[in-house]
Design a protein around this motif. Structure first.
Motif, PDB file in Angstrom:
ATOM      1  N   LYS A 277       1.054  -1.238   0.039  1.00  0.00           N
ATOM      2  CA  LYS A 277      -0.223   0.190  -0.418  1.00  0.00           C
ATOM      3  C   LYS A 277       0.808   1.015   0.128  1.00  0.00           C
ATOM      4  N   ARG A 278       0.828   2.238  -0.732  1.00  0.00           N
ATOM      5  CA  ARG A 278       1.436   3.466  -0.961  1.00  0.00           C
ATOM      6  C   ARG A 278       0.594   4.270   0.110  1.00  0.00           C
ATOM      7  N   ILE A 279       0.557   5.162   0.567  1.00  0.00           N
ATOM      8  CA  ILE A 279       0.325   6.161   1.660  1.00  0.00           C
ATOM      9  C   ILE A 279       0.705   7.703   1.958  1.00  0.00           C
ATOM     10  N   LEU A 280      -0.288   8.426   2.093  1.00  0.00           N
ATOM     11  CA  LEU A 280       0.439   9.958   2.594  1.00  0.00           C
ATOM     12  C   LEU A 280      -0.126  10.627   3.846  1.00  0.00           C
ATOM     13  N   ILE A 281       1.047  11.402   3.851  1.00  0.00           N
ATOM     14  CA  ILE A 281       0.887  11.718   4.873  1.00  0.00           C
ATOM     15  C   ILE A 281       1.371  13.654   6.150  1.00  0.00           C
ATOM     16  N   ILE A 282       0.231  14.279   5.636  1.00  0.00           N
ATOM     17  CA  ILE A 282       0.485  15.681   5.604  1.00  0.00           C
ATOM     18  C   ILE A 282       0.118  16.228   6.940  1.00  0.00           C
ATOM     19  N   CYS A 283       0.877  16.724   7.753  1.00  0.00           N
ATOM     20  CA  CYS A 283       1.727  16.711   9.417  1.00  0.00           C
ATOM     21  C   CYS A 283       0.697  18.657   9.180  1.00  0.00           C
TER      22      CYS A 283
ATOM     23  N   ILE B 283       0.994   2.600   9.904  1.00  0.00           N
ATOM     24  CA  ILE B 283       2.321   2.424   9.470  1.00  0.00           C
ATOM     25  C   ILE B 283       2.842   1.093  10.108  1.00  0.00           C
ATOM     26  N   GLN B 284       2.857   0.539  11.676  1.00  0.00           N
ATOM     27  CA  GLN B 284       3.315  -0.353  11.811  1.00  0.00           C
ATOM     28  C   GLN B 284       3.168  -1.418  11.292  1.00  0.00           C
ATOM     29  N   ALA B 285       1.654  -1.691  10.399  1.00  0.00           N
ATOM     30  CA  ALA B 285       1.071  -2.501   9.851  1.00  0.00           C
ATOM     31  C   ALA B 285       1.702  -2.848   8.271  1.00  0.00           C
ATOM     32  N   LEU B 286       1.949  -1.665   7.605  1.00  0.00           N
ATOM     33  CA  LEU B 286       2.733  -1.824   6.577  1.00  0.00           C
ATOM     34  C   LEU B 286       4.283  -2.097   6.824  1.00  0.00           C
ATOM     35  N   SER B 287       4.529  -2.161   8.037  1.00  0.00           N
ATOM     36  CA  SER B 287       5.908  -3.114   7.701  1.00  0.00           C
ATOM     37  C   SER B 287       5.720  -4.419   7.832  1.00  0.00           C
ATOM     38  N   SER B 288       4.782  -4.885   8.376  1.00  0.00           N
ATOM     39  CA  SER B 288       4.636  -5.991   9.305  1.00  0.00           C
ATOM     40  C   SER B 288       4.228  -6.486   7.761  1.00  0.00           C
ATOM     41  N   SER B 289       3.571  -6.150   6.747  1.00  0.00           N
ATOM     42  CA  SER B 289       3.045  -7.034   5.440  1.00  0.00           C
ATOM     43  C   SER B 289       4.147  -7.425   4.338  1.00  0.00           C
ATOM     44  N   ASN B 290       5.916  -5.676   4.518  1.00  0.00           N
ATOM     45  CA  ASN B 290       6.419  -5.936   3.535  1.00  0.00           C
ATOM     46  C   ASN B 290       7.379  -7.210   4.050  1.00  0.00           C
ATOM     47  N   LYS B 291       7.473  -7.877   5.211  1.00  0.00           N
ATOM     48  CA  LYS B 291       8.237  -8.869   5.543  1.00  0.00           C
ATOM     49  C   LYS B 291       7.910 -10.042   5.262  1.00  0.00           C
TER      50      LYS B 291
ATOM     51  N   ARG C 183       8.426  10.098  10.294  1.00  0.00           N
ATOM     52  CA  ARG C 183      10.444  10.710   9.325  1.00  0.00           C
ATOM     53  C   ARG C 183      10.755   9.565   9.872  1.00  0.00           C
ATOM     54  N   ASP C 184      10.908  10.064  12.008  1.00  0.00           N
ATOM     55  CA  ASP C 184      11.594   9.157  12.522  1.00  0.00           C
ATOM     56  C   ASP C 184      10.737   7.367  12.718  1.00  0.00           C
ATOM     57  N   LEU C 185       9.838   7.517  12.803  1.00  0.00           N
ATOM     58  CA  LEU C 185       8.709   6.062  12.870  1.00  0.00           C
ATOM     59  C   LEU C 185       8.809   5.353  11.672  1.00  0.00           C
ATOM     60  N   ARG C 186       8.501   5.887  10.585  1.00  0.00           N
ATOM     61  CA  ARG C 186       9.547   4.763   8.788  1.00  0.00           C
ATOM     62  C   ARG C 186      11.092   4.809   9.287  1.00  0.00           C
ATOM     63  N   THR C 187      11.266   5.559   9.506  1.00  0.00           N
ATOM     64  CA  THR C 187      13.050   5.009   9.860  1.00  0.00           C
ATOM     65  C   THR C 187      13.267   4.160   9.873  1.00  0.00           C
ATOM     66  N   ASP C 188      12.520   3.934  11.083  1.00  0.00           N
ATOM     67  CA  ASP C 188      13.312   2.986  11.909  1.00  0.00           C
ATOM     68  C   ASP C 188      12.460   1.683  12.014  1.00  0.00           C
ATOM     69  N   LEU C 189      11.615   1.640  11.088  1.00  0.00           N
ATOM     70  CA  LEU C 189      10.697   0.252  10.791  1.00  0.00           C
ATOM     71  C   LEU C 189      11.376   0.140   9.253  1.00  0.00           C
ATOM     72  N   GLY C 190      12.831   0.147   8.642  1.00  0.00           N
ATOM     73  CA  GLY C 190      12.688   0.118   7.989  1.00  0.00           C
ATOM     74  C   GLY C 190      11.807   0.827   6.113  1.00  0.00           C
ATOM     75  N   ILE C 191      10.832   1.635   6.666  1.00  0.00           N
ATOM     76  CA  ILE C 191       9.338   1.617   5.344  1.00  0.00           C
ATOM     77  C   ILE C 191      10.433   2.943   4.643  1.00  0.00           C
ATOM     78  N   ASP C 192      10.204   2.298   2.873  1.00  0.00           N
ATOM     79  CA  ASP C 192      10.655   2.932   2.398  1.00  0.00           C
ATOM     80  C   ASP C 192       9.335   4.324   1.634  1.00  0.00           C
ATOM     81  N   PRO C 193      10.488   5.269   1.686  1.00  0.00           N
ATOM     82  CA  PRO C 193       9.273   6.624   1.259  1.00  0.00           C
ATOM     83  C   PRO C 193       8.145   7.062   0.511  1.00  0.00           C
ATOM     84  N   LYS C 194       8.958   6.064  -0.111  1.00  0.00           N
ATOM     85  CA  LYS C 194       8.225   6.103  -1.718  1.00  0.00           C
ATOM     86  C   LYS C 194       6.294   5.579  -1.315  1.00  0.00           C
ATOM     87  N   GLN C 195       6.987   4.776  -0.257  1.00  0.00           N
ATOM     88  CA  GLN C 195       6.025   4.028   0.203  1.00  0.00           C
ATOM     89  C   GLN C 195       4.706   4.718   1.794  1.00  0.00           C
ATOM     90  N   VAL C 196       5.422   5.532   1.931  1.00  0.00           N
ATOM     91  CA  VAL C 196       4.522   6.186   3.348  1.00  0.00           C
ATOM     92  C   VAL C 196       6.075   7.014   2.784  1.00  0.00           C
TER      93      VAL C 196
END
Length: 229
Positions: free
Chosen positions: A29-35, A221-229, A46-59
């Motif tokens: 899945k691809r998600i967009l977050i506007i803060c 976001i955590q669920a995305l990380s899990s689905s990628n593994k 952004r730090d959460l995304r990095t910690d979970l190893g998620i591609d910035p193109k995906q989040v």
């Protein structure tokens, strides 16, 4: 013949690249977050995304120059529609903003609900905090349902920040502080649990001060990380 061979090679590469993109999109899945703003919330996710190893193109968490709910939503809509026109719309769009003293808060939440249930539904979600995002950070230190109020020249948001500054390690906190996610990561499961409990109590007691549903976005976001593994 050389130029014709090069053409066929480029076409083959292009077709191969397109297949890889389609395969990636089918599985991810691809998600967009506007803060709101471009500091605390922006850095946290952004730090959460990095910690979970998620591609910035995906989040995708782009910077946003707007700091009111209506501008955040308008920016999110523009980016969503732009990608939709390219044939690859975001699977989910999260608009992260505070109640605080924003006059467009209720209107923006209602607009998002309308987008979700319209004739052509759009996958938008309001991720809100009352009075502000700092209340989500406070929940890492324990459960609380104590309401925040304006006091003198201090807004409800100012008072939430003041409460956070009383917590260990947060005396010098401000909107530009770096490393908040990493600092609070060990307490994240508690914050998720406390936010869920508070939401259930808020519905029961018909009060939304305080409140936050940031945990929903964190879990997604955590669920995305899990689905990628």
């Amino acid at each position: 013949m050389g130029s014709e061979d090069n053409f066929h090679k480029r076409k083959a590469r292009s077709t191969s690249d397109l297949k890889r993109v389609k395969a990636f999109r089918k599985q991810n899945k691809r998600i967009l977050i506007i803060c709101e703003g471009s500091k605390t919330e922006f850095n946290y996710f952004r730090d959460l995304r990095t910690d979970l190893g998620i591609d910035p193109k995906q989040v995708n968490i782009p910077k946003n120059d707007g700091n009111t709910p209506d501008r955040i939503l308008d920016h999110a809509l523009a980016l969503y529609d732009e990608d939709a026109l390219s044939g690859d719309a975001y699977d989910k769009v999260y608009c992260v903003f505070d109640r605080d003293t924003h006059s467009t808060f209720d209107e923006s939440v209602q607009r998002i609900e309308s987008l979700k249930s319209g004739r052509k539904p759009k996958p938008f979600e309001a991720i809100t905090s009352t009075p502000c995002f700092e209340f989500w950070l406070l929940l890492h230190f324990g459960y609380t349902d104590a309401a925040f109020h304006q006091a003198g020249k201090k807004s409800v948001g100012d008072n939430a920040v003041a409460a956070l500054k009383k917590k260990p390690g947060f005396a010098a906190y401000d909107k530009g502080t770096q490393g908040i996610y990493k600092q609070l990561k060990p307490k994240l499961p508690d914050a998720i649990k406390h936010a869920q409990k508070l939401r259930e109590e808020s519905i029961k007691n018909r009060t939304m001060n305080p409140a936050t549903n940031v945990n929903i976005l964190v879990l997604d976001i955590q669920a995305l990380s899990s689905s990628n593994k």
